[in-house]
Write an enzyme that holds these catalytic residues in place. Structure first.
Site, PDB file in Angstrom:
ATOM      1  N   GLU A 190      -1.647  -5.489   8.498  1.00 58.88           N
ATOM      2  CA  GLU A 190      -0.832  -4.884   9.559  1.00 58.88           C
ATOM      3  C   GLU A 190      -1.503  -5.081  10.918  1.00 58.88           C
ATOM      4  O   GLU A 190      -2.695  -4.764  11.068  1.00 58.88           O
ATOM      5  CB  GLU A 190      -0.661  -3.387   9.307  1.00 58.88           C
ATOM      6  CG  GLU A 190       0.167  -3.077   8.078  1.00 58.88           C
ATOM      7  CD  GLU A 190       0.389  -1.579   7.875  1.00 58.88           C
ATOM      8  OE1 GLU A 190       0.034  -0.776   8.777  1.00 58.88           O
ATOM      9  OE2 GLU A 190       0.925  -1.212   6.820  1.00 58.88           O
ATOM     10  N   ASP A 240       0.843  -1.202   0.000  1.00 60.83           N
ATOM     11  CA  ASP A 240       0.000   0.000   0.000  1.00 60.83           C
ATOM     12  C   ASP A 240       0.880   1.254   0.000  1.00 60.83           C
ATOM     13  O   ASP A 240       0.376   2.380  -0.050  1.00 60.83           O
ATOM     14  CB  ASP A 240      -1.017  -0.008   1.144  1.00 60.83           C
ATOM     15  CG  ASP A 240      -0.374  -0.081   2.513  1.00 60.83           C
ATOM     16  OD1 ASP A 240       0.872  -0.179   2.601  1.00 60.83           O
ATOM     17  OD2 ASP A 240      -1.119  -0.041   3.517  1.00 60.83           O
ATOM     18  N   LYS A 251      -1.445  -9.376   2.760  1.00 55.44           N
ATOM     19  CA  LYS A 251      -0.711  -8.935   3.967  1.00 55.44           C
ATOM     20  C   LYS A 251      -1.584  -7.964   4.748  1.00 55.44           C
ATOM     21  O   LYS A 251      -2.260  -7.111   4.147  1.00 55.44           O
ATOM     22  CB  LYS A 251       0.618  -8.273   3.583  1.00 55.44           C
ATOM     23  CG  LYS A 251       1.382  -7.706   4.792  1.00 55.44           C
ATOM     24  CD  LYS A 251       2.846  -7.427   4.490  1.00 55.44           C
ATOM     25  CE  LYS A 251       3.141  -6.131   3.791  1.00 55.44           C
ATOM     26  NZ  LYS A 251       2.688  -4.897   4.509  1.00 55.44           N
ATOM     27  N   GLU A 277       8.979  -4.264  10.676  1.00 51.98           N
ATOM     28  CA  GLU A 277       9.484  -2.994  10.152  1.00 51.98           C
ATOM     29  C   GLU A 277      10.047  -2.106  11.259  1.00 51.98           C
ATOM     30  O   GLU A 277       9.386  -1.872  12.282  1.00 51.98           O
ATOM     31  CB  GLU A 277       8.326  -2.271   9.411  1.00 51.98           C
ATOM     32  CG  GLU A 277       8.736  -0.942   8.814  1.00 51.98           C
ATOM     33  CD  GLU A 277       7.752  -0.394   7.774  1.00 51.98           C
ATOM     34  OE1 GLU A 277       6.789  -1.097   7.403  1.00 51.98           O
ATOM     35  OE2 GLU A 277       7.966   0.757   7.344  1.00 51.98           O
ATOM     36  N   ASP A 312      -1.172  -6.066  -0.305  1.00 50.47           N
ATOM     37  CA  ASP A 312      -1.595  -5.464   0.964  1.00 50.47           C
ATOM     38  C   ASP A 312      -3.100  -5.233   0.994  1.00 50.47           C
ATOM     39  O   ASP A 312      -3.675  -4.712   0.033  1.00 50.47           O
ATOM     40  CB  ASP A 312      -0.928  -4.088   1.143  1.00 50.47           C
ATOM     41  CG  ASP A 312       0.359  -4.154   1.929  1.00 50.47           C
ATOM     42  OD1 ASP A 312       0.590  -5.162   2.635  1.00 50.47           O
ATOM     43  OD2 ASP A 312       1.142  -3.186   1.845  1.00 50.47           O
TER      44      ASP A 312
HETATM   45  O1  KIV Z   1       3.553  -1.118   1.661  1.00 47.26           O
HETATM   46  C1  KIV Z   1       4.737  -1.497   1.693  1.00 47.26           C
HETATM   47  O2  KIV Z   1       5.545  -1.211   0.792  1.00 47.26           O
HETATM   48  C2  KIV Z   1       5.177  -2.297   2.833  1.00 47.26           C
HETATM   49  C3  KIV Z   1       6.647  -2.540   2.974  1.00 47.26           C
HETATM   50  C4  KIV Z   1       7.311  -1.327   3.451  1.00 47.26           C
HETATM   51  C5  KIV Z   1       6.922  -3.708   3.825  1.00 47.26           C
HETATM   52  O3  KIV Z   1       4.374  -2.707   3.615  1.00 47.26           O
END
Ligand code: KIV
Length: 271
Positions: free
Chosen positions: A122, A51, A120, A189, A90
């Site tokens: 968070e 994202d 993915k 991260e 994401d």
């Molecule tokens: O959105 C993204 O690019 C990420 C990375 C920084 C791991 O989540």
């Protein structure tokens, strides 16, 4: 056989085998067909349709504004280019927090409309219902702990997370929980190296670090950052492999000059 010549499709199972034999995992973001084709042909293990597209593609200050439809657009463009890498997309802010049914329908849309391999999310214990429900539908989930940019308004800054014991312990607990729930890997991260290395040692699933030191099982960067296209972002963890901003600007200036002077097109470039 080196990883770069092994053309078999990367699966979540192959990533866990890589961790078992101590082979580091390479991961990079991509958001469009042409970039993803180069990244995949280079032999990247995992391509993340992050994202961070909200920042580097759309010019937003944070990752919060990007929508599910926009992530699906980026994800489906990337998947069309990829033969080998595992593709992770994401789930954007607001599509999975607090409502596990909505989380599942967001993840299903991503899988159906992009043909990606996994999603993915968070967060830790706060989103465990969403993670469990997505996993129960057979969708592989990568977790993301430490600095979670979708929570920037809660943190207030993008500085290193989990320096204090309480936050470090919560991160370790969350990492173990995500492994127990069935996540196939985690991104960690911007946390102290020692903490990330401890998590990588204690967990059996791969830990992919960004700003989390060399003790992780793999590394991820944002493609625009590592190519030097994005000039306004220089955290200590970022290694720049190119200065494409300057190189591209130079090429564009040459083109402008050639058009203005009438040098382009010449006879060979005309019909
Ligand atoms: O959105 C993204 O690019 C990420 C990375 C920084 C791991 O989540």
């Amino acid at each position: 056989m080196s990883v770069h010549t092994e053309r078999r499709k990367v699966t979540t199972h192959r990533l866990s085998e890589m961790k078992l034999r101590g082979e580091k995992i390479s991961m990079l973001t991509s958001y469009d067909y042409s970039m993803a084709k180069i990244v995949d042909e280079a032999g990247m293990d995992v391509i993340l349709v992050g994202d961070s597209a909200s920042n580097v593609m759309a010019g937003n200050e944070t990752t919060l504004p990007i929508t599910l439809d926009q992530m699906i657009y980026h994800g489906s463009s990337v998947v069309k280019a990829v033969n080998r890498a595992l593709v992770v997309v994401d789930l954007p802010f607001g599509t999975y927090q607090g409502n596990s049914k909505e989380a599942l329908s967001s993840a299903i849309r991503i899988m159906k409309e992009t043909h990606a391999d996994s999603v993915k999310l968070e967060g830790g214990s706060e989103i465990q219902d969403s993670i469990s429900r997505i996993l129960s539908a057979g969708i592989p989930v990568m977790g993301h702990l430490g600095l979670t940019p979708q929570s920037i308004h809660k943190f207030g800054t993008y500085t290193v997370r989990a320096k204090e014991e309480v936050e470090a312990n919560k991160l370790i607990e969350d990492a173990k929980l995500l492994e127990e729930l069935g996540c196939f890997a985690l991104v960690i991260e911007k946390v102290p190296s020692e903490l990330a290395a401890k998590v990588a040692q204690e967990l059996t699933i791969p830990i992919i670090g960004i700003g989390a030191g060399g003790g992780c099982d793999g590394q991820v960067l944002v493609v625009h950052d590592m190519l030097g296209i994005n000039q306004n972002f220089s955290p200590r963890f970022l290694r720049r492999y190119h200065n494409l901003f300057a190189e591209m600007k130079g090429a564009f200036s040459n083109y402008i000059e050639d058009v203005k002077t009438g040098d382009f097109p010449n006879e060979r470039e005309s019909y």
